[in-house]
Design a protein around this motif. Structure first.
Motif, PDB file in Angstrom:
ATOM      1  N   ALA A  64       0.850  -1.193   0.000  1.00 22.13           N
ATOM      2  CA  ALA A  64       0.000   0.000   0.000  1.00 22.13           C
ATOM      3  C   ALA A  64       0.884   1.240   0.000  1.00 22.13           C
ATOM      4  CB  ALA A  64      -0.925   0.005   1.223  1.00 22.13           C
ATOM      5  N   ASP A  65       0.296   2.374  -0.355  1.00 27.22           N
ATOM      6  CA  ASP A  65       1.033   3.651  -0.318  1.00 27.22           C
ATOM      7  C   ASP A  65       0.090   4.785   0.051  1.00 27.22           C
ATOM      8  OD1 ASP A  65       0.143   5.119  -3.042  1.00 27.22           O
ATOM      9  OD2 ASP A  65       0.435   2.995  -3.462  1.00 27.22           O
ATOM     10  N   LYS A  66       0.635   5.749   0.779  1.00 24.06           N
ATOM     11  CA  LYS A  66      -0.159   6.913   1.171  1.00 24.06           C
ATOM     12  C   LYS A  66       0.759   8.015   1.692  1.00 24.06           C
ATOM     13  CE  LYS A  66      -3.999   8.329   4.189  1.00 24.06           C
ATOM     14  NZ  LYS A  66      -4.925   7.909   5.267  1.00 24.06           N
ATOM     15  N   ASP A  67       0.549   9.220   1.199  1.00 23.86           N
ATOM     16  CA  ASP A  67       1.226  10.413   1.727  1.00 23.86           C
ATOM     17  C   ASP A  67       2.738  10.240   1.825  1.00 23.86           C
ATOM     18  OD1 ASP A  67      -1.288  11.566   1.964  1.00 23.86           O
ATOM     19  OD2 ASP A  67      -1.523  10.933   4.048  1.00 23.86           O
ATOM     20  N   GLY A  68       3.369   9.800   0.767  1.00 24.30           N
ATOM     21  CA  GLY A  68       4.821   9.718   0.739  1.00 24.30           C
ATOM     22  C   GLY A  68       5.423   8.525   1.454  1.00 24.30           C
ATOM     23  N   PHE A  69       4.595   7.545   1.846  1.00 24.26           N
ATOM     24  CA  PHE A  69       5.090   6.338   2.507  1.00 24.26           C
ATOM     25  C   PHE A  69       4.447   5.125   1.850  1.00 24.26           C
ATOM     26  CE2 PHE A  69       4.895   2.969   5.732  1.00 24.26           C
ATOM     27  CZ  PHE A  69       6.219   2.930   6.156  1.00 24.26           C
ATOM     28  N   ALA A  70       5.272   4.145   1.510  1.00 20.18           N
ATOM     29  CA  ALA A  70       4.767   2.905   0.916  1.00 20.18           C
ATOM     30  C   ALA A  70       5.377   1.725   1.652  1.00 20.18           C
ATOM     31  CB  ALA A  70       5.114   2.844  -0.572  1.00 20.18           C
ATOM     32  N   ALA A  71       4.603   0.660   1.786  1.00 18.08           N
ATOM     33  CA  ALA A  71       5.094  -0.525   2.497  1.00 18.08           C
ATOM     34  C   ALA A  71       4.533  -1.780   1.862  1.00 18.08           C
ATOM     35  CB  ALA A  71       4.695  -0.463   3.975  1.00 18.08           C
ATOM     36  N   LEU A  72       5.283  -2.856   2.001  1.00 11.94           N
ATOM     37  CA  LEU A  72       4.786  -4.180   1.608  1.00 11.94           C
ATOM     38  C   LEU A  72       5.048  -5.153   2.746  1.00 11.94           C
ATOM     39  CD1 LEU A  72       7.165  -6.434   0.715  1.00 11.94           C
ATOM     40  CD2 LEU A  72       7.316  -4.958  -1.270  1.00 11.94           C
ATOM     41  N   ALA A 139       8.489 -10.940   5.045  1.00  8.31           N
ATOM     42  CA  ALA A 139       9.028  -9.725   4.428  1.00  8.31           C
ATOM     43  C   ALA A 139       8.356  -8.485   4.969  1.00  8.31           C
ATOM     44  CB  ALA A 139       8.850  -9.780   2.917  1.00  8.31           C
ATOM     45  N   TYR A 140       9.154  -7.449   5.139  1.00  9.67           N
ATOM     46  CA  TYR A 140       8.639  -6.104   5.379  1.00  9.67           C
ATOM     47  C   TYR A 140       9.594  -5.129   4.702  1.00  9.67           C
ATOM     48  CZ  TYR A 140       7.787  -1.569   7.525  1.00  9.67           C
ATOM     49  OH  TYR A 140       7.546  -0.230   7.708  1.00  9.67           O
ATOM     50  N   GLU A 141       9.081  -4.369   3.751  1.00  9.11           N
ATOM     51  CA  GLU A 141       9.861  -3.361   3.044  1.00  9.11           C
ATOM     52  C   GLU A 141       9.081  -2.058   3.047  1.00  9.11           C
ATOM     53  OE1 GLU A 141      12.842  -3.764   1.943  1.00  9.11           O
ATOM     54  OE2 GLU A 141      13.120  -5.928   1.711  1.00  9.11           O
ATOM     55  N   PHE A 142       9.806  -0.948   3.032  1.00  6.18           N
ATOM     56  CA  PHE A 142       9.120   0.337   2.962  1.00  6.18           C
ATOM     57  C   PHE A 142       9.974   1.351   2.204  1.00  6.18           C
ATOM     58  CE2 PHE A 142      11.793   0.729   6.697  1.00  6.18           C
ATOM     59  CZ  PHE A 142      12.236   2.051   6.659  1.00  6.18           C
ATOM     60  N   LEU A 143       9.331   2.390   1.713  1.00  4.24           N
ATOM     61  CA  LEU A 143      10.005   3.495   1.039  1.00  4.24           C
ATOM     62  C   LEU A 143       9.322   4.799   1.419  1.00  4.24           C
ATOM     63  CD1 LEU A 143      10.579   2.375  -2.677  1.00  4.24           C
ATOM     64  CD2 LEU A 143      12.344   2.862  -0.978  1.00  4.24           C
ATOM     65  N   LYS A 144      10.118   5.856   1.477  1.00  2.00           N
ATOM     66  CA  LYS A 144       9.590   7.202   1.662  1.00  2.00           C
ATOM     67  C   LYS A 144      10.051   8.060   0.490  1.00  2.00           C
ATOM     68  CE  LYS A 144       9.827   6.866   6.720  1.00  2.00           C
ATOM     69  NZ  LYS A 144      10.397   7.448   7.967  1.00  2.00           N
ATOM     70  N   GLY A 145       9.241   9.030   0.091  1.00  2.00           N
ATOM     71  CA  GLY A 145       9.632   9.881  -1.021  1.00  2.00           C
ATOM     72  C   GLY A 145       8.656  11.014  -1.245  1.00  2.00           C
ATOM     73  N   ASN A 146       9.014  11.901  -2.175  1.00  2.00           N
ATOM     74  CA  ASN A 146       8.110  12.989  -2.539  1.00  2.00           C
ATOM     75  C   ASN A 146       6.817  12.427  -3.121  1.00  2.00           C
ATOM     76  OD1 ASN A 146       9.969  14.991  -1.776  1.00  2.00           O
ATOM     77  ND2 ASN A 146      10.996  14.882  -3.764  1.00  2.00           N
ATOM     78  N   ALA A 147       6.949  11.276  -3.762  1.00  2.00           N
ATOM     79  CA  ALA A 147       5.784  10.524  -4.243  1.00  2.00           C
ATOM     80  C   ALA A 147       6.155   9.057  -4.217  1.00  2.00           C
ATOM     81  CB  ALA A 147       5.402  10.958  -5.651  1.00  2.00           C
ATOM     82  N   VAL A 148       5.176   8.191  -3.969  1.00  2.00           N
ATOM     83  CA  VAL A 148       5.427   6.745  -3.912  1.00  2.00           C
ATOM     84  C   VAL A 148       4.285   6.011  -4.600  1.00  2.00           C
ATOM     85  CG1 VAL A 148       6.846   6.755  -1.814  1.00  2.00           C
ATOM     86  CG2 VAL A 148       4.348   6.629  -1.624  1.00  2.00           C
ATOM     87  N   ALA A 149       4.565   4.792  -5.009  1.00  2.00           N
ATOM     88  CA  ALA A 149       3.531   3.958  -5.616  1.00  2.00           C
ATOM     89  C   ALA A 149       3.750   2.512  -5.199  1.00  2.00           C
ATOM     90  CB  ALA A 149       3.567   4.076  -7.139  1.00  2.00           C
ATOM     91  N   SER A 150       2.674   1.747  -5.176  1.00  2.00           N
ATOM     92  CA  SER A 150       2.756   0.330  -4.840  1.00  2.00           C
ATOM     93  C   SER A 150       1.999  -0.475  -5.878  1.00  2.00           C
ATOM     94  CB  SER A 150       2.179   0.065  -3.447  1.00  2.00           C
ATOM     95  OG  SER A 150       0.809   0.437  -3.400  1.00  2.00           O
ATOM     96  N   ALA A 159       4.786  -8.237  -4.910  1.00  2.00           N
ATOM     97  CA  ALA A 159       4.433  -6.826  -4.756  1.00  2.00           C
ATOM     98  C   ALA A 159       5.687  -5.976  -4.904  1.00  2.00           C
ATOM     99  CB  ALA A 159       3.774  -6.569  -3.401  1.00  2.00           C
ATOM    100  N   SER A 160       5.482  -4.709  -5.224  1.00  2.00           N
ATOM    101  CA  SER A 160       6.613  -3.801  -5.403  1.00  2.00           C
ATOM    102  C   SER A 160       6.257  -2.395  -4.938  1.00  2.00           C
ATOM    103  CB  SER A 160       7.047  -3.762  -6.873  1.00  2.00           C
ATOM    104  OG  SER A 160       5.965  -3.340  -7.691  1.00  2.00           O
ATOM    105  N   LEU A 161       7.301  -1.625  -4.640  1.00  2.00           N
ATOM    106  CA  LEU A 161       7.168  -0.229  -4.229  1.00  2.00           C
ATOM    107  C   LEU A 161       8.169   0.594  -5.032  1.00  2.00           C
ATOM    108  CD1 LEU A 161       7.552  -0.808  -0.363  1.00  2.00           C
ATOM    109  CD2 LEU A 161       5.411  -0.941  -1.668  1.00  2.00           C
ATOM    110  N   VAL A 162       7.809   1.841  -5.347  1.00  2.00           N
ATOM    111  CA  VAL A 162       8.734   2.746  -6.027  1.00  2.00           C
ATOM    112  C   VAL A 162       8.565   4.142  -5.452  1.00  2.00           C
ATOM    113  CG1 VAL A 162       9.539   3.673  -8.233  1.00  2.00           C
ATOM    114  CG2 VAL A 162       8.507   1.396  -8.163  1.00  2.00           C
ATOM    115  N   SER A 163       9.681   4.846  -5.276  1.00  2.00           N
ATOM    116  CA  SER A 163       9.645   6.256  -4.862  1.00  2.00           C
ATOM    117  C   SER A 163      10.096   7.127  -6.031  1.00  2.00           C
ATOM    118  CB  SER A 163      10.558   6.490  -3.652  1.00  2.00           C
ATOM    119  OG  SER A 163      11.897   6.115  -3.940  1.00  2.00           O
TER     120      SER A 163
END
Length: 273
Positions: A64-72, A139-150, A159-163
């Motif tokens: 999932a992703d929301k407000d500059g934070f994404a996690a799987l 597994a637990y992965e996360f990303l922070k950024g100006n924009a994120v997507a899952s 599943a994947s995440l990108v900032s």
């Protein structure tokens, strides 16, 4: 003491355990809910210990992703039958929701998060007791950024995440997250590829050219050419875009904004690759 159907239903809601497991636990605990929960948890611990040598190769992966934070989050189990169970998927979703809300910085921190008074680790152990299978937080992965997507691939195994450097139309960002899932790049761009991998690819290129009978004087040039092809196939920004192979991911993003670029990604799969 008599155990009522309402009590059994309440304990089932609290733990996700089966009706008979809840009834037996409440009977043994003489109606004490906390003791009943502990009985169910210990049953899960016993099963986990007994099956510790089993391979947990199936499971559920959600993101999932929301407000500059994404996690799987990926919860592993032994069989596809359990992995597709609605309660197992709901548990994975519950843990992902807790990760999105609390933003833990490590998998151990996630394990110790409390949901409804019980840690994530305990919830997984309890579910193991319900199903009779080994389960683990795989597994637990996360990303922070100006924009994120899952992106979650069909079947909940990948599943994947990108900032990104900046925000853009959601579909564009989602497309790049899908690219990561489908093409499994090794880095964002060629500058991020580890030096040992670059050196290895150059040596492979030289050896292959040598086997083809190419002159020693041009081996380095041929190896560099093959390295460029490796970058185009293996780095996210240079890969051919999966929805239109006539352009790279970089070109696809720059069609939206010249300053739009991926800055990082995470990917986890239970599939054999």
């Amino acid at each position: 003491m008599a155990v009522t159907l309402a009590d059994i239903s309440k304990l089932r809601t609290m733990t996700g355990a089966g009706m008979m497991d809840c009834k037996n636990a409440l009977t043994e605990a003489l109606g004490d809910f906390e003791k009943a929960i502990e009985i169910i948890r210990k049953k899960g611990q016993a099963i986990a210990a007994k099956r510790s040598d089993r391979e947990a190769a199936e499971g559920c992966v959600l993101a999932a992703d929301k407000d500059g934070f994404a996690a799987l989050v990926g919860i592993k189990c032994e069989t596809d039958f359990v992995a597709k169970n609605a309660d197992f998927i709901a548990l994975t979703k519950k843990i992902l929701d807790a990760a999105m809300e609390n933003k833990p910085s490590s998998i151990d921190e996630l394990k110790n998060l409390k949901i409804d008074g019980r840690t994530v680790a305990d919830l997984i152990t309890e579910r193991s007791g319900v199903t009779g299978e080994k389960m683990e937080l795989g597994a637990y992965e996360f990303l922070k950024g100006n924009a994120v997507a899952s992106y979650i691939h069909n079947g909940n195994k990948l599943a994947s995440l990108v900032s990104f450097t900046e925000s853009a139309e959601r579909q564009i960002l989602h497309d790049v997250a899908m690219q990561v899932a489908a093409m499994s790049p090794i880095s964002v761009d060629r500058n991020d590829v580890p030096k040992d991998i670059v050196a290895k690819e150059l040596e492979i290129g030289r050896e292959k050219a040598r086997e083809e009978g190419k002159p020693e004087a041009i081996l380095d040039r041929i190896a560099e050419g093959r390295l460029n092809k490796f970058f185009q196939e293996s780095t996210l920004m240079e890969q051919a875009f999966i929805k239109d192979a006539k352009m790279s991911v970089k070109q696809y993003l720059q069609n939206a904004s010249k300053s739009l670029a991926a800055t990082g990604f995470r990917r986890f799969t239970l599939n054999q690759e």
